[in-house]
Design a protein around this motif. Structure first.
Motif, PDB file in Angstrom:
ATOM      1  N   ASN A  94       0.961  -1.656   0.413  1.00  8.00           N
ATOM      2  CA  ASN A  94      -0.249  -0.437  -0.184  1.00  8.00           C
ATOM      3  C   ASN A  94       0.326   1.433  -0.218  1.00  8.00           C
ATOM      4  O   ASN A  94      -0.232   1.862   0.022  1.00  8.00           O
ATOM      5  N   ASP A  96       1.912   2.775  -2.732  1.00 11.46           N
ATOM      6  CA  ASP A  96       2.784   3.873  -3.186  1.00 11.46           C
ATOM      7  C   ASP A  96       0.854   4.365  -3.135  1.00 11.46           C
ATOM      8  O   ASP A  96       1.221   5.605  -3.063  1.00 11.46           O
ATOM      9  N   ALA A  97      -0.014   3.992  -2.561  1.00  5.23           N
ATOM     10  CA  ALA A  97      -0.957   4.495  -2.124  1.00  5.23           C
ATOM     11  C   ALA A  97      -1.162   5.403  -1.502  1.00  5.23           C
ATOM     12  O   ALA A  97      -1.620   6.691  -1.356  1.00  5.23           O
ATOM     13  N   ILE A  98      -1.057   4.863  -0.896  1.00  6.34           N
ATOM     14  CA  ILE A  98      -0.400   6.587   0.727  1.00  6.34           C
ATOM     15  C   ILE A  98       0.933   7.556   0.564  1.00  6.34           C
ATOM     16  O   ILE A  98      -0.053   8.230   0.787  1.00  6.34           O
ATOM     17  N   ASN A  99       1.039   7.230  -0.667  1.00  8.12           N
ATOM     18  CA  ASN A  99       2.879   7.697  -1.383  1.00  8.12           C
ATOM     19  C   ASN A  99       1.371   8.642  -1.548  1.00  8.12           C
ATOM     20  O   ASN A  99       1.827  10.403  -1.321  1.00  8.12           O
ATOM     21  N   GLU A 100       0.460   8.447  -2.632  1.00  4.48           N
ATOM     22  CA  GLU A 100      -0.306   9.684  -3.446  1.00  4.48           C
ATOM     23  C   GLU A 100      -1.270  10.512  -2.348  1.00  4.48           C
ATOM     24  O   GLU A 100      -1.394  11.178  -2.678  1.00  4.48           O
ATOM     25  N   LYS A 101      -1.581   9.822  -1.002  1.00  3.96           N
ATOM     26  CA  LYS A 101      -2.416  10.586  -0.306  1.00  3.96           C
ATOM     27  C   LYS A 101      -2.059  11.138   0.181  1.00  3.96           C
ATOM     28  O   LYS A 101      -2.199  12.171   0.696  1.00  3.96           O
ATOM     29  N   ILE A 102      -0.740  10.887   0.211  1.00  2.00           N
ATOM     30  CA  ILE A 102       0.348  12.255   1.829  1.00  2.00           C
ATOM     31  C   ILE A 102       0.061  13.323   0.224  1.00  2.00           C
ATOM     32  O   ILE A 102       0.553  14.812   0.754  1.00  2.00           O
ATOM     33  N   LYS A 103       0.469  13.381  -1.486  1.00  2.00           N
ATOM     34  CA  LYS A 103       0.966  14.277  -1.339  1.00  2.00           C
ATOM     35  C   LYS A 103      -0.260  15.893  -1.385  1.00  2.00           C
ATOM     36  O   LYS A 103      -0.135  16.262  -1.919  1.00  2.00           O
ATOM     37  N   LYS A 104      -1.489  15.208  -1.184  1.00  2.00           N
ATOM     38  CA  LYS A 104      -3.030  15.856  -1.349  1.00  2.00           C
ATOM     39  C   LYS A 104      -2.913  16.825  -0.138  1.00  2.00           C
ATOM     40  O   LYS A 104      -3.578  17.536  -0.575  1.00  2.00           O
ATOM     41  N   PHE A 105      -1.722  16.647   0.350  1.00  2.00           N
ATOM     42  CA  PHE A 105      -2.424  17.259   2.109  1.00  2.00           C
ATOM     43  C   PHE A 105      -1.575  18.725   1.461  1.00  2.00           C
ATOM     44  O   PHE A 105      -0.221  18.409   1.064  1.00  2.00           O
TER      45      PHE A 105
END
Length: 105
Positions: A94, A96-105
């Motif tokens: 998971n 990659d999905a967690i890193n994508e979520k972090i980018k949104k902050f």
């Protein structure tokens, strides 16, 4: 005094100079990891947090833990998490999905 107990004949005052020096962690050159005094490899996350891999009751765990210093030694604290290998692999799946979520902050 018991027969097998040795009598102390030392004239020293047993001050700090008589204590054994604390072992420092050694860098083994593998991506920023060090080796602790138990011979375990550890990866520092910051000053007080480290990742280690250890075995307990014949199971392997990935430990992310806070550490503290006591009497010149680094000791593991209560705060942290020990993941089994399947849990660790699930986390890695998971990333990659967690890193994508972090980018949104």
């Amino acid at each position: 005094m018991p027969k097998n107990k040795k009598q102390d004949t030392s004239d020293s005052d047993s001050g700090p100079d008589d204590r054994t020096p604390v072992k420092k962690t050694k860098t083994d050159g593998t991506s920023g990891s060090t080796t602790n005094d138990k011979g375990e490899e550890e990866w520092p996350l910051d000053r007080n947090r480290k990742v280690t891999v250890s075995e307990f009751k014949n199971k392997v765990y990935v430990n992310v833990r806070e550490y503290y210093e006591k009497d010149g030694k680094t000791m593991p604290g209560k705060k942290g998490i020990s993941l089994t290998v399947p849990q660790w692999k699930k986390l890695l799946e998971n990333v990659d999905a967690i890193n994508e979520k972090i980018k949104k902050f």
